[in-house]
Design an enzyme around this catalytic site. Structure first.
Site, PDB file in Angstrom:
ATOM      1  N   HIS A 236       0.853  -1.182   0.000  1.00  0.00           N
ATOM      2  CA  HIS A 236       0.000   0.000   0.000  1.00  0.00           C
ATOM      3  C   HIS A 236       0.890   1.232   0.000  1.00  0.00           C
ATOM      4  O   HIS A 236       0.942   1.969   0.966  1.00  0.00           O
ATOM      5  CB  HIS A 236      -0.938   0.006   1.214  1.00  0.00           C
ATOM      6  CG  HIS A 236      -1.761  -1.238   1.345  1.00  0.00           C
ATOM      7  ND1 HIS A 236      -2.402  -1.598   2.505  1.00  0.00           N
ATOM      8  CD2 HIS A 236      -2.048  -2.214   0.449  1.00  0.00           C
ATOM      9  CE1 HIS A 236      -3.051  -2.733   2.311  1.00  0.00           C
ATOM     10  NE2 HIS A 236      -2.844  -3.132   1.075  1.00  0.00           N
ATOM     11  N   ASN A 237       1.633   1.401  -1.084  1.00  0.00           N
ATOM     12  CA  ASN A 237       2.481   2.582  -1.244  1.00  0.00           C
ATOM     13  C   ASN A 237       1.596   3.680  -1.823  1.00  0.00           C
ATOM     14  O   ASN A 237       0.899   3.454  -2.819  1.00  0.00           O
ATOM     15  CB  ASN A 237       3.625   2.282  -2.218  1.00  0.00           C
ATOM     16  CG  ASN A 237       4.313   0.950  -1.926  1.00  0.00           C
ATOM     17  OD1 ASN A 237       3.828  -0.098  -2.333  1.00  0.00           O
ATOM     18  ND2 ASN A 237       5.421   0.988  -1.237  1.00  0.00           N
TER      19      ASN A 237
END
Lengths: 589, 233
Positions: A518-519
């Site tokens: 979850h960048n």
């Protein structure tokens, strides 16, 4: 000299969730479209077939569905004083590869943000006062509201085929749903998934403490389903091979199961695989893009693809990298706060507790990626930031997701890592453990950002992107708060023993263990061109015919898995293109 | 339903599952279907490791997952074969990884893989260094030591008490990870022979179909494992 292809109305860079959404919605307008995909083609048959897909070593450990660092990666440093070093072997995050992208190998956890998360700076200032915002935190509001996005969340959930139970249906709070979620104009497309034993224990313990348990919102089909594009899904059989795998039986939401089959029938749509976009080309005045240049792996040459509209829909890190390489904005400088590209890179702050019950049977291999019962009692809208000393929150979840033994072997504290003691412990413990996870927000900070690396290059000679990232006190305090609340709940379930894993004060970023893919941030949305790289329609402030999809738009990360917001923003963007841009191409703000 | 050549068919899996249900109470049937016995480990034709390395990997994995006590050890499950094949393949040569310089092998561990060496090269360089340490400290190469001394030597290696150059300093953690991979991976990779580790812990392997099971709470799943190639145990 680059080969030149015939001009298209639209070129799409990356054929994952958002590229597929843009493709099918714009194909309905009759536009001539090409999608360029860096990786290989893949589909349920033959690529994800049973039993070849049920292979923990190949996909779970050797990561054969993921982006190869030899082809594309980043460098990482924890602060501006360190020399960034390459992320040589995948660990902390796992960008996908090939058609479908990360939408193929995700867990299926589909969430909407809370209403306050999209106007977090205003909420904090109104409720607690601006003086609680720590120095160096780039706390912001999204330039779109929950109410504006609600129809597009609903649209994405219908396409993706999401299972769950609405807790807030047009403002009516419903028993058994999440009372703290944003309002829904309709119930979920499918009813919730069945509840496994660990989830039921967690549900009962949480209810006994006065919390509000509800079934996780799952991109996993609980029934047979036909979506608005006519794509069919079949009910999940709890095979336990979701994350890092393609779904072998058309049950997990993915571009393959919900969009691509319908999209490929449009004669005005084509896609080319093994086609890695190297840069967006700008017109001489720099105000628009003329198309993209890509590397054709089969022909081993550069190709220029002219187009009137460029949709950047590769993974967040790769979108930011392309924008940096193409001059689609000024590079963010953390010292002055000037510039926008690379700004507000954020991540996720997670923790959890494993509990051991030697006399109980959990069958951990019976599960799916979005399995479980959740609570939102410690979410962003519920926490008193002033009293607790942090800004943020998390959702908690308990549910078996895989029992694959190489990676999923929780053991009691003090167990040796090898030898006779380890072997005895795995025999006694496997199948007799459950866990609760805390999945928490991550704020944006001046010191966490992306730019180009001065030393390391990729196989095309382009500089790698450089990530400057470390954990910050605010989020670590949030995590410790969750630990203090979760331990009593876990203890109330009377396990034989339990083992907590929460990062605490002073923790530094370690690229080795998997944390989350979850960048977020790096080409954030903003009200004006000074604050971010794109406007409220994810349209580039620099070149109005470039639209950037995905989690790179996030002003700061939410407490939830990003896909629901990514999908909602994608439909919001393509709606703006269809209803406002095509008839009169221009900056929409 | 058409069976493709070279692929185990879904139909055979269904048959295997049905047989598993019918025979699950009979201990005599809880044995993998074996047509030809595997080559004994001492006669195994190595793909990557040399004789000294093979002797080390045999001896070291036999201590990391020993044969004594409940459950199979690394030797019965043929973990050394798995490690040899992995090192000979694209894992050993780090084909998927970014291996361009400059390298900073003494960077702190949290910075990730920074050695210029790939896994196969690390085994090749580290085993002689560790054997030399064993000779100096305990009077013989690792494979020649008594089990108790081997455990002490491995503990020293794990704790960083054996001086290793930064390029090979992570050898113990790599060896331990590869050993557990070989113990638990599908048997097609050479280890987990006859799915013994899966039988031991109760993992059903590639069955991957549990539609009736989510709401059967606190009830042990009764069927033994199947492998990707269609073995059952």
């Amino acid at each position: 000299m680059a080969r030149q292809e015939k001009k298209k109305d639209v070129v799409i860079v990356g054929l994952g969730w958002t590229g597929s959404i843009a493709g099918i919605e714009l194909a309905q307008e009759g536009l001539d479209i090409v999608a360029l995909e860096r990786g290989h083609d893949q589909n349920t048959v033959p690529n994800f077939e049973y039993p070849q897909q049920i292979d923990e070593l190949k996909y779970g450990v050797r990561l054969k569905m993921m982006q190869k660092p030899s082809q594309q990666t980043v460098t990482v440093r924890r602060n501006g004083g360190e020399t960034a070093l390459p992320y040589r072997q995948l660990g902390s995050f796992l960008p996908g590869n090939g058609v479908g992208g990360a939408g193929t190998h995700w867990n299926g956890l589909n969430w909407r943000p809370q209403e306050v998360e999209l106007r977090l700076r205003s909420y904090v200032e109104e409720t607690f006062g601006a003086d609680i915002i720590p120095e160096g935190m780039n706390l912001g509001d999204y330039p779109v509201s929950y109410d504006e996005l609600e129809p597009f969340f609903t649209q994405f959930e219908k396409v993706a085929g999401i299972s769950g139970y609405a807790g807030n249906l047009n403002g009516e709070i419903r028993e058994g749903g999440n009372p703290f979620e944003g309002w829904r104009s309709e119930d979920f497309p499918m009813p919730p998934m069945p509840t496994t034993y660990d989830s039921s224990k967690f549900r009962d313990a949480a209810a006994a403490m006065g919390y509000h348990p509800f079934p996780a919102s799952a991109g996993i089909a609980s029934t047979s389903y036909v979506n608005p594009y006519g794509m069919q899904m079949g009910p999940c059989n709890f095979c336990g091979f979701c994350e890092r795998f393609g779904c072998y039986q058309y049950s997990k939401s993915s571009p393959q199961t919900t969009i691509l089959g319908a999209l490929k029938r449009y004669p005005n749509f084509e896609y080319r695989t093994q086609s890695e976009v190297l840069r967006v080309e700008l017109a001489e005045d720099g105000q628009t893009a003329t198309g993209v240049t890509y590397w054709d792996e089969a022909a081993q040459e550069e190709v220029f693809q002219p187009a009137d509209i460029v949709i950047l829909s590769s993974y967040q890190l790769n979108n930011v990298h392309l924008m940096l390489l193409s001059g689609l904005g000024e590079v963010y400088d953390p010292l002055t706060g000037e510039g926008t590209l690379g700004k507000n890179y954020a991540y996720q702050m997670n923790g959890g507790i494993s509990m051991f019950f030697k006399d109980e049977e959990f069958n951990p291999f019976v599960g799916h990626g979005a399995n479980g019962i959740c609570i939102d009692d410690f979410s962003i809208s519920q926490n008193d930031f002033g009293a607790e000393g942090f800004i943020g929150g998390s959702y908690w979840r308990s549910g078996t997701f895989n029992g694959q033994p190489i990676r999923n072997m929780p053991l009691p504290a003090g167990t040796p890592a090898w030898g006779a003691g380890w072997k005895q412990a795995i025999g006694e413990t496997y199948g007799h453990a459950m866990s609760i996870g805390s999945h928490g927000s991550h704020m944006a900070y001046a010191n966490n950002h992306l730019d180009l690396d001065p030393t390391y290059t990729d196989r095309h000679g382009r500089p790698l992107m450089r990530m400057t990232f470390n954990w910050q006190d605010n989020d670590l305090r949030m995590n410790q708060f969750m630990k203090s609340k979760m331990e009593p709940l876990a203890a109330s379930m009377n396990p034989d023993s339990m083992r907590a894993g929460f990062k605490g004060p002073g923790a530094e970023y370690d690229v080795r263990p998997y944390q989350t893919t979850h960048n977020t941030g790096g080409h954030i949305m903003s009200e004006n061109a000074r604050e971010g790289a794109v406007n409220r329609y994810c349209q580039s402030w620099k070149a109005h015919n470039v639209f950037a999809m995905g989690a790179g738009n996030f002003v700061q990360n939410t407490q939830y898995n990003p896909t629901g917001l990514v999908g909602g923003l994608a439909y919001h963007t393509v709606n703006a293109i269809r209803t406002q841009y095509l008839s009169n191409p221009r900056p929409l703000v | 339903m058409t069976d493709l050549p070279g692929y185990p068919s879904r139909r055979n899996f269904l048959k295997a599952s049905a047989a598993g249900v019918a025979l699950s109470g009979l201990a005599a049937q809880a044995k993998a279907q074996e047509t030809t016995p595997p080559v004994p480990l001492e006669d195994y034709d190595r793909a990557y490791l040399n004789a000294d390395e093979w002797a080390f990997v045999m001896a070291a994995t036999a201590r990391l997952i020993p044969s004594e006590g409940d459950g199979p050890g690394a030797i019965e499950t043929r973990v050394p074969v798995f490690i040899d094949l992995q090192l000979a393949g694209d894992y050993g040569s780090a084909d998927d990884w970014y291996m361009e310089g400059p390298h900073v092998p003494d960077a702190e561990p949290a910075r990730g893989w920074q050695t210029p060496l790939n896994p196969a090269e690390i085994y090749r360089k580290a085993i002689p260094v560790f054997n030399a340490w064993c000779e100096q400290t305990h009077g013989a190469a690792f494979a020649e030591l008594e089990a108790e001394t081997q455990d002490a030597a491995l503990t020293a290696l794990q704790d960083g008490d054996v001086a290793l150059d930064p390029e090979i300093r992570d050898f113990f953690s790599i060896l331990l990870a590869n050993t557990k991979e070989g113990y638990f991976a599908d048997p097609q990779y050479g280890g987990n022979h006859e799915m013994q580790s899966w039988v031991y812990i109760g993992f059903p392997g590639a069955r991957a179909a549990y539609r009736a099971w989510p709401e059967r709470h606190n009830e042990k799943y009764p069927l033994g494992p199947v492998s990707i190639s269609g073995e059952r145990a």
